[in-house]
Design a protein around this motif. Structure first.
Motif, PDB file in Angstrom:
ATOM      1  N   GLU A 145     -16.496  50.707 -36.565  1.00 47.37           N
ATOM      2  CA  GLU A 145     -17.420  51.825 -36.413  1.00 47.37           C
ATOM      3  C   GLU A 145     -18.406  51.674 -35.254  1.00 47.37           C
ATOM      4  OE1 GLU A 145     -18.428  51.386 -40.375  1.00 47.37           O
ATOM      5  OE2 GLU A 145     -16.622  52.417 -41.094  1.00 47.37           O
ATOM      6  N   PRO A 146     -18.884  50.474 -34.932  1.00 50.22           N
ATOM      7  CA  PRO A 146     -19.689  50.367 -33.701  1.00 50.22           C
ATOM      8  C   PRO A 146     -18.921  50.861 -32.469  1.00 50.22           C
ATOM      9  CG  PRO A 146     -20.022  48.428 -35.047  1.00 50.22           C
ATOM     10  CD  PRO A 146     -18.925  49.213 -35.713  1.00 50.22           C
ATOM     11  N   ALA A 147     -17.651  50.479 -32.351  1.00 56.41           N
ATOM     12  CA  ALA A 147     -16.838  50.972 -31.233  1.00 56.41           C
ATOM     13  C   ALA A 147     -16.686  52.488 -31.311  1.00 56.41           C
ATOM     14  CB  ALA A 147     -15.468  50.303 -31.232  1.00 56.41           C
ATOM     15  N   ALA A 148     -16.562  53.015 -32.523  1.00 56.51           N
ATOM     16  CA  ALA A 148     -16.430  54.465 -32.707  1.00 56.51           C
ATOM     17  C   ALA A 148     -17.699  55.191 -32.277  1.00 56.51           C
ATOM     18  CB  ALA A 148     -16.116  54.783 -34.166  1.00 56.51           C
ATOM     19  N   LEU A 149     -18.860  54.629 -32.605  1.00 58.80           N
ATOM     20  CA  LEU A 149     -20.117  55.271 -32.224  1.00 58.80           C
ATOM     21  C   LEU A 149     -20.321  55.194 -30.710  1.00 58.80           C
ATOM     22  CD1 LEU A 149     -22.348  54.089 -35.188  1.00 58.80           C
ATOM     23  CD2 LEU A 149     -21.654  56.440 -34.659  1.00 58.80           C
ATOM     24  N   GLY A 150     -19.854  54.108 -30.091  1.00 57.77           N
ATOM     25  CA  GLY A 150     -19.880  54.044 -28.638  1.00 57.77           C
ATOM     26  C   GLY A 150     -18.996  55.114 -28.027  1.00 57.77           C
TER      27      GLY A 150
END
Length: 338
Positions: A237-242
């Protein structure tokens, strides 16, 4: 750090704490012992080694281990690498814990292959070693694995994305983890399997290390390479938010489907807010709790945990798709971590 033999406990604590340059040990200091989380000298000693001590996933894993140690009268020592991929730090942690007399070690390997020799040495001394979340390579290098079925986690969001596209031609971007890391490979392959695609159908693939800033950069690069991207798979999810940040900057956040894996509280809220269409939620607290119980059982009656235990995964989305089983974000937020 060279291997530490059995030292008197004050020296052992000092030696463990000098390893802070290579790893993070909790509770190194006066009055608490090396990473001790509960109970006295006669209790079962359990070690927990995570990839880092800052990722919310591993913070929750530690909480689960601490709670289970308290409930089962065990003494918990914890350690973590300085960064995701710090194999040397994890090797040092194993050596310190074996020297301290732990009965079992729970570990999320940073390097699934490179950690194997250290694990083999620990097992040769009678220490039960259980991998959490990330399998070793080979998986048989440990006594047991308690983890999410990461292939299934990827497959669930792949199936969801396929249904959500409703027959439209997909131009897929894959924001992956790092080369050769088993969790990343399994999630990536699972997504493609669920979507009914192959790597030939991926128009852009970038590694992110699971980091939000790197995820944003990766998405920016992919949009330059293939402006028509309409599906984005992300390792977490961090990659998704990026990716969402990069898409929003281009005015594309409404017409690109973003799916992910993890089910942390921040990520689940992002699903609720519409930034991520769906995520596969996993349960780190359960992994660690079951691991601690297995070590205590081994210490008491010699019964070793073995094989693979699936700790579960649930597809979370507020936009249900026909034929796809999912739970809404109310359920996700009740069961999230971080």
């Amino acid at each position: 750090m060279s291997r530490i033999s059995r030292l008197p406990s004050p020296l052992l604590r000092a030696a463990a704490c000098t390893g802070v340059a290579a790893l993070a040990l909790t509770a190194c200091g006066s009055g608490s012992g090396s990473g001790t989380a509960s109970t006295g000298s006669g209790s079962v000693k359990v070690g927990l080694i995570t990839k880092t001590d800052t990722n919310p996933f591993f913070v929750k894993m530690k909480e689960g281990a601490e709670r289970a140690a308290k409930e089962n009268g065990a003494q918990l020592s914890t350690a973590a690498g300085k960064f995701d991929g710090d194999n040397a730090g994890q090797v040092t942690a194993i050596e310190n814990m074996v020297a301290a007399g732990v009965k079992g070690i729970l570990i999320t390997p940073s390097d699934s292959k490179a950690i194997v020799p250290a694990i083999q040495k620990a097992r040769a001394k009678g220490v039960l070693v259980i991998a959490l979340d990330t399998p070793t390579d080979p998986e048989s290098a440990v006594d047991a694995l308690f983890a999410t079925d990461n292939l299934k986690a990827g497959q669930l969001i792949g199936e969801y994305a396929k249904a959500a596209m409703k027959g439209k031609t997909a131009k897929i971007a894959a924001l992956d983890l790092a080369p050769g890391v088993s969790v990343g490979v399994q999630r990536h392959n699972g997504f493609l399997k669920g979507f009914g695609a192959t790597d030939k159908d991926v128009v852009c693939a970038q590694d992110t290390g699971g980091d939000q800033a790197k995820g944003q950069t990766a998405m920016e690069n992919c949009l330059q390479k293939a402006p028509g991207i309409n599906v984005v798979y992300t390792i977490n999810e961090p990659a998704a938010l990026g990716a969402y940040t990069a898409l929003k900057a281009k005015g594309r956040e409404k017409d690109v489907l973003v799916v992910s894996v993890d089910g942390g509280c921040t990520g689940t809220k992002a699903v609720k807010d519409g930034k991520i269409a769906a995520t596969s939620q996993q349960y780190p607290l359960k992994m660690a709790a079951e691991g601690v119980k297995a070590v205590v059982t081994y210490a008491k009656d010699g019964k070793k945990a073995s094989g693979y235990t699936d700790t579960g995964v649930t597809l979370i989305s507020n936009k249900a798709q026909d034929g796809i089983t999912s739970k809404d974000t109310a359920y996700g937020l009740e069961n999230c971590w971080g």
